[in-house]
Design a protein around this motif. Structure first.
Motif, short mmCIF file in Angstrom:
data_model
loop_
_atom_site.label_atom_id
_atom_site.label_comp_id
_atom_site.label_asym_id
_atom_site.label_seq_id
_atom_site.Cartn_x
_atom_site.Cartn_y
_atom_site.Cartn_z
N ILE A 172 1.12 76.65 97.40
CA ILE A 172 2.56 75.42 96.82
C ILE A 172 3.85 75.99 97.79
O ILE A 172 5.05 75.85 97.65
N LEU A 173 3.94 77.77 97.93
CA LEU A 173 4.75 78.11 98.29
C LEU A 173 5.01 77.32 99.40
O LEU A 173 6.45 77.75 100.45
N ARG A 174 3.73 77.04 100.69
CA ARG A 174 4.11 76.38 101.93
C ARG A 174 4.98 75.72 101.26
O ARG A 174 6.04 75.13 102.30
N LYS A 175 4.51 74.60 100.48
CA LYS A 175 4.44 73.09 100.85
C LYS A 175 6.39 73.55 100.10
O LYS A 175 6.95 72.50 100.38
N TYR A 176 6.62 74.18 99.25
CA TYR A 176 8.05 73.86 98.91
C TYR A 176 9.11 75.47 99.66
O TYR A 176 9.89 75.14 98.73
N ASN A 177 8.33 75.71 100.70
CA ASN A 177 9.09 76.56 101.42
C ASN A 177 10.06 77.40 100.79
O ASN A 177 11.52 77.75 100.86
N LEU A 178 9.58 78.12 99.45
CA LEU A 178 10.86 79.31 98.94
C LEU A 178 11.28 79.90 99.29
O LEU A 178 10.67 80.85 99.98
N GLN A 179 12.11 80.41 99.66
CA GLN A 179 13.26 81.58 100.55
C GLN A 179 12.51 83.09 99.81
O GLN A 179 12.48 83.35 101.59
N ILE A 180 12.27 83.02 99.17
CA ILE A 180 12.10 84.58 98.68
C ILE A 180 11.08 85.29 99.11
O ILE A 180 10.54 85.93 98.89
N TYR A 181 10.07 83.77 99.59
CA TYR A 181 8.28 84.32 99.85
C TYR A 181 8.31 84.14 101.28
O TYR A 181 7.20 84.19 101.94
N GLN A 182 9.57 83.91 101.58
CA GLN A 182 9.59 82.83 103.58
C GLN A 182 9.11 84.68 104.31
O GLN A 182 8.44 83.96 104.84
N ARG A 183 9.36 85.24 104.14
CA ARG A 183 9.48 86.61 105.08
C ARG A 183 8.05 86.83 104.95
O ARG A 183 6.99 87.75 105.59
N TRP A 184 7.18 87.08 103.95
CA TRP A 184 5.67 86.88 103.62
C TRP A 184 4.68 86.57 104.12
O TRP A 184 3.97 86.95 104.55
N GLY A 185 5.08 84.84 104.75
CA GLY A 185 4.71 84.79 105.25
C GLY A 185 3.19 83.79 103.80
O GLY A 185 3.78 83.59 103.43
N ASP A 186 1.66 84.07 104.67
CA ASP A 186 1.00 83.85 103.38
C ASP A 186 0.90 84.13 102.37
O ASP A 186 1.59 85.93 102.81
N LEU A 187 0.70 84.26 100.99
CA LEU A 187 0.70 85.19 100.25
C LEU A 187 -0.82 86.37 100.60
O LEU A 187 -1.38 86.09 100.60
N PRO A 188 -0.26 87.61 99.90
CA PRO A 188 -1.47 88.65 100.08
C PRO A 188 -2.14 88.42 98.93
O PRO A 188 -2.05 88.36 98.35
N HIS A 189 -3.93 88.84 99.91
CA HIS A 189 -4.48 88.82 99.22
C HIS A 189 -4.35 89.88 97.42
O HIS A 189 -5.26 89.78 96.70
#
Length: 98
Positions: free
Chosen positions: A37-54
């Motif tokens: 979801i985060l990759r698909k919607y390219n949400l700016q707040i999460y862009q700096r994370w890359g992949d969601l941390p496990h």
């Protein structure tokens, strides 16, 4: 003729509760879902994370949540069976009145 797809109404709180139960019941499966979801919607707040941390989700299913989900399913099945028995009883009573 096409008919409109109808979905049950879920409140914001209900959506959050259901999502939380899903996440805590199957964290590894839902980690992948959230990452997509985060990759698909390219949400700016999460862009700096890359992949969601496990480590944002528990490493294994939370037993208390599994128990809660299991109990909710059992309660729903019981209520459904009770409603079905009421319908049958009402139909039988109506049949006897004829």
């Amino acid at each position: 003729m096409k008919t409109a797809l109808t979905l049950p109404a879920v409140t914001r709180k209900g959506f959050i509760d259901i999502t939380g139960m899903d996440l805590l019941s199957e964290p590894s499966q839902h980690w992948e879902f959230l990452s997509r979801i985060l990759r698909k919607y390219n949400l700016q707040i999460y862009q700096r994370w890359g992949d969601l941390p496990h480590n944002v989700l528990p490493p294994a299913p939370v037993q208390a949540m599994i128990d809660k989900v299991t109990n909710a399913i059992a309660t729903a099945k019981q209520k459904k069976a009770e409603r079905e028995m009421q319908v049958v009883a009402q139909a039988q009573a109506a049949q006897q009145q004829l």
